[in-house]
Design a protein around this motif. Structure first.
Motif, PDB file in Angstrom:
ATOM      1  N   PHE A  86      11.549  55.943  22.100  1.00 19.11           N
ATOM      2  CA  PHE A  86      12.454  54.592  21.976  1.00 19.11           C
ATOM      3  C   PHE A  86      12.605  54.548  20.481  1.00 19.11           C
ATOM      4  O   PHE A  86      13.795  54.177  20.270  1.00 19.11           O
ATOM      5  CB  PHE A  86      11.653  53.535  22.421  1.00 19.11           C
ATOM      6  CG  PHE A  86      12.600  52.348  22.511  1.00 19.11           C
ATOM      7  CD1 PHE A  86      13.628  52.052  23.202  1.00 19.11           C
ATOM      8  CD2 PHE A  86      12.495  51.253  21.524  1.00 19.11           C
ATOM      9  CE1 PHE A  86      14.339  50.886  23.295  1.00 19.11           C
ATOM     10  CE2 PHE A  86      13.305  50.227  21.410  1.00 19.11           C
ATOM     11  CZ  PHE A  86      14.223  50.082  22.350  1.00 19.11           C
ATOM     12  N   LEU A  87      11.808  54.743  19.693  1.00 25.48           N
ATOM     13  CA  LEU A  87      12.130  54.731  17.882  1.00 25.48           C
ATOM     14  C   LEU A  87      13.112  55.611  17.701  1.00 25.48           C
ATOM     15  O   LEU A  87      14.162  55.334  16.868  1.00 25.48           O
ATOM     16  CB  LEU A  87      10.875  54.965  17.304  1.00 25.48           C
ATOM     17  CG  LEU A  87      10.782  54.989  15.969  1.00 25.48           C
ATOM     18  CD1 LEU A  87      11.337  53.605  15.497  1.00 25.48           C
ATOM     19  CD2 LEU A  87       9.357  55.338  15.197  1.00 25.48           C
ATOM     20  N   GLU A  88      13.094  56.918  18.120  1.00 28.50           N
ATOM     21  CA  GLU A  88      13.959  57.772  18.074  1.00 28.50           C
ATOM     22  C   GLU A  88      15.760  57.551  18.578  1.00 28.50           C
ATOM     23  O   GLU A  88      16.546  57.545  17.833  1.00 28.50           O
ATOM     24  CB  GLU A  88      13.695  59.108  18.695  1.00 28.50           C
ATOM     25  CG  GLU A  88      14.808  60.249  18.150  1.00 28.50           C
ATOM     26  CD  GLU A  88      14.327  61.705  18.821  1.00 28.50           C
ATOM     27  OE1 GLU A  88      14.729  62.497  17.993  1.00 28.50           O
ATOM     28  OE2 GLU A  88      13.592  61.638  19.682  1.00 28.50           O
ATOM     29  N   GLU A  89      15.657  56.664  19.745  1.00 29.58           N
ATOM     30  CA  GLU A  89      16.477  56.183  20.271  1.00 29.58           C
ATOM     31  C   GLU A  89      17.393  55.190  19.323  1.00 29.58           C
ATOM     32  O   GLU A  89      18.389  54.946  19.126  1.00 29.58           O
ATOM     33  CB  GLU A  89      16.453  55.683  21.638  1.00 29.58           C
ATOM     34  CG  GLU A  89      16.257  56.473  22.592  1.00 29.58           C
ATOM     35  CD  GLU A  89      16.252  55.815  24.194  1.00 29.58           C
ATOM     36  OE1 GLU A  89      17.170  55.178  24.498  1.00 29.58           O
ATOM     37  OE2 GLU A  89      15.189  56.264  24.847  1.00 29.58           O
ATOM     38  N   MET A  90      16.492  54.149  18.693  1.00 28.42           N
ATOM     39  CA  MET A  90      16.978  53.212  17.657  1.00 28.42           C
ATOM     40  C   MET A  90      17.698  53.833  16.585  1.00 28.42           C
ATOM     41  O   MET A  90      18.742  53.640  16.306  1.00 28.42           O
ATOM     42  CB  MET A  90      15.600  52.526  17.276  1.00 28.42           C
ATOM     43  CG  MET A  90      15.138  51.464  18.237  1.00 28.42           C
ATOM     44  SD  MET A  90      14.096  50.635  17.648  1.00 28.42           S
ATOM     45  CE  MET A  90      14.942  49.340  16.738  1.00 28.42           C
ATOM     46  N   LEU A  91      17.255  55.001  15.847  1.00 28.53           N
ATOM     47  CA  LEU A  91      17.881  55.803  15.037  1.00 28.53           C
ATOM     48  C   LEU A  91      19.052  56.555  15.354  1.00 28.53           C
ATOM     49  O   LEU A  91      19.785  56.410  14.739  1.00 28.53           O
ATOM     50  CB  LEU A  91      16.969  56.900  14.500  1.00 28.53           C
ATOM     51  CG  LEU A  91      15.620  56.353  14.010  1.00 28.53           C
ATOM     52  CD1 LEU A  91      14.698  57.565  13.546  1.00 28.53           C
ATOM     53  CD2 LEU A  91      15.751  55.613  12.535  1.00 28.53           C
ATOM     54  N   ASP A  92      18.896  57.194  16.711  1.00 27.93           N
ATOM     55  CA  ASP A  92      20.264  57.774  17.344  1.00 27.93           C
ATOM     56  C   ASP A  92      21.399  56.663  17.310  1.00 27.93           C
ATOM     57  O   ASP A  92      22.723  57.152  17.260  1.00 27.93           O
ATOM     58  CB  ASP A  92      19.908  58.270  18.634  1.00 27.93           C
ATOM     59  CG  ASP A  92      19.039  59.363  18.398  1.00 27.93           C
ATOM     60  OD1 ASP A  92      19.098  60.084  17.374  1.00 27.93           O
ATOM     61  OD2 ASP A  92      18.414  59.704  19.414  1.00 27.93           O
ATOM     62  N   ARG A  93      20.918  55.254  17.751  1.00 27.80           N
ATOM     63  CA  ARG A  93      22.063  54.425  17.839  1.00 27.80           C
ATOM     64  C   ARG A  93      22.540  53.572  16.635  1.00 27.80           C
ATOM     65  O   ARG A  93      23.053  52.558  16.591  1.00 27.80           O
ATOM     66  CB  ARG A  93      21.609  53.554  18.963  1.00 27.80           C
ATOM     67  CG  ARG A  93      21.574  54.027  20.322  1.00 27.80           C
ATOM     68  CD  ARG A  93      20.804  53.090  21.292  1.00 27.80           C
ATOM     69  NE  ARG A  93      20.711  53.585  22.396  1.00 27.80           N
ATOM     70  CZ  ARG A  93      21.820  53.659  23.429  1.00 27.80           C
ATOM     71  NH1 ARG A  93      22.889  52.843  23.220  1.00 27.80           N
ATOM     72  NH2 ARG A  93      21.716  54.235  24.546  1.00 27.80           N
ATOM     73  N   GLY A  94      22.469  54.292  15.401  1.00 24.48           N
ATOM     74  CA  GLY A  94      22.811  53.833  14.130  1.00 24.48           C
ATOM     75  C   GLY A  94      21.876  52.902  13.487  1.00 24.48           C
ATOM     76  O   GLY A  94      22.075  52.384  12.221  1.00 24.48           O
TER      77      GLY A  94
END
Length: 325
Positions: free
Chosen positions: A148-156
């Motif tokens: 989920f932390l990586e998803e936050m980074l992926d979404r800007g």
């Protein structure tokens, strides 16, 4: 026959402080295996510049390993020296995983930050607070939070904001809080029955306007494209953190999770086989909350069947402010 040690073949110096052999590989700063005059095993980072303030602010002690910054202002060396209390195999493991972590550093300051953060994780493991390995359930849980932390980074999301939002290691009621949104992360194994464990009466109650339950189903598929271990997932996040303070904050939260980069966490190799998000809202949501418990009842843990959550499922993007409710 025992495995070869990286210190095999390095002579004990007679007239210099230490004898070294450079570590091959793509690291931002030169690294060396070494031996000093007493015959002790060393690991050395060669750092261009003056890093005294950064070192003094972030250094730590670790039983059995001496950590020292040596040299003049223009060029310094971080020297790790093995003492008698820790055996060579364990020290070799610490140094080998450090070399892998240093592959993500971009310069001397970030290399020093990575090294000191790495040492702190090993200190936690060796001190006894994390002397037991994470259970398979804990491995999956931490893996899911890092996804989920990586998803936050992926979404800007910026790295500082994403790491700051990760509050689960700090005993927050929810794993992530950002803006006016709170997200509780759960993981299920590919073969596990379809229930999620809620560990307290506070996990599904929040002062934030938006509260979500996000469930990752993780499958152990070592031959699948994109399969990765917990250690791999940690390295993926580290590679996206540029500033020393970001690395240090991320490391501190891994320490609170009792994580150390042990070879045991090179397996299982996991893939996210499904992601489901549920909006926690309304009186009909199946939950036990502190505000609704009878007087005197506390420390509640319970399971929720996934099928009971179906009416509350929402678009996965809604967590980040997109999609439809």
């Amino acid at each position: 026959m025992p495995e070869a040690s990286p210190w095999d073949g390095i002579s004990v110096p007679a007239h210099t402080d230490y004898t070294v052999r450079q570590v091959p590989g793509p690291t931002a700063v030169p690294c060396f295996w070494g031996r000093d005059r007493s015959g002790a095993c060393l690991f050395i980072l060669d750092l261009d510049g003056d890093h005294t303030d950064q070192y003094r602010k972030n250094t730590t002690t670790i039983n059995g390993i001496d950590v020292d910054l040596r040299g003049e202002a223009g060029r310094q060396r971080l020297v790790l020296t093995l003492e008698e209390q820790i055996d060579r195999d364990l020290f070799g493991g610490l140094c080998s995983t450090l070399i892998a972590a240093l592959g993500n550093a971009s310069d001397a300051p970030t290399s020093l930050a990575v090294a000191l953060a790495h040492i702190r994780r090993w200190k936690t493991f060796l001190s006894g607070r994390a002397a037991h390995h994470l259970t398979p359930e804990q491995v999956r849980g931490l893996f899911a939070e890092l996804v989920f932390l990586e998803e936050m980074l992926d979404r800007g999301g910026t790295a500082p904001a994403a790491v700051q939002a990760w509050l689960g290691p700090e005993m927050s009621h929810q794993d992530f809080i950002f803006g006016n949104t709170a997200v509780e992360i759960k993981s299920l194994s590919g073969t596990e029955r379809s229930t999620v464990r809620i560990s307290s009466e506070d996990q599904l109650e929040s002062l934030n306007d938006n509260l979500f339950l996000r469930v990752y189903r993780l499958s152990d598929l070592p031959d699948a494209a994109g399969a990765r271990s917990l250690n791999d997932q940690v390295v993926r996040i580290q590679a996206r953190l540029a500033a020393p303070e970001q690395i240090e904050s991320f490391d501190r939260k891994l320490v609170l999770h009792r994580y150390a980069p042990l070879p045991e966490y090179d397996a299982p190799l996991l893939v996210v086989s499904a992601v489901r998000t549920f909006r926690v809202a309304g009186d009909n949501f199946p939950r036990l909350a502190r505000s609704g418990l009878p007087e005197g009842v506390a420390r509640v843990a319970y399971d929720i069947r996934i099928e009971a959550l179906a009416p509350f499922e929402c678009d996965n993007d809604l967590v980040f402010g997109g999609g439809n409710g």
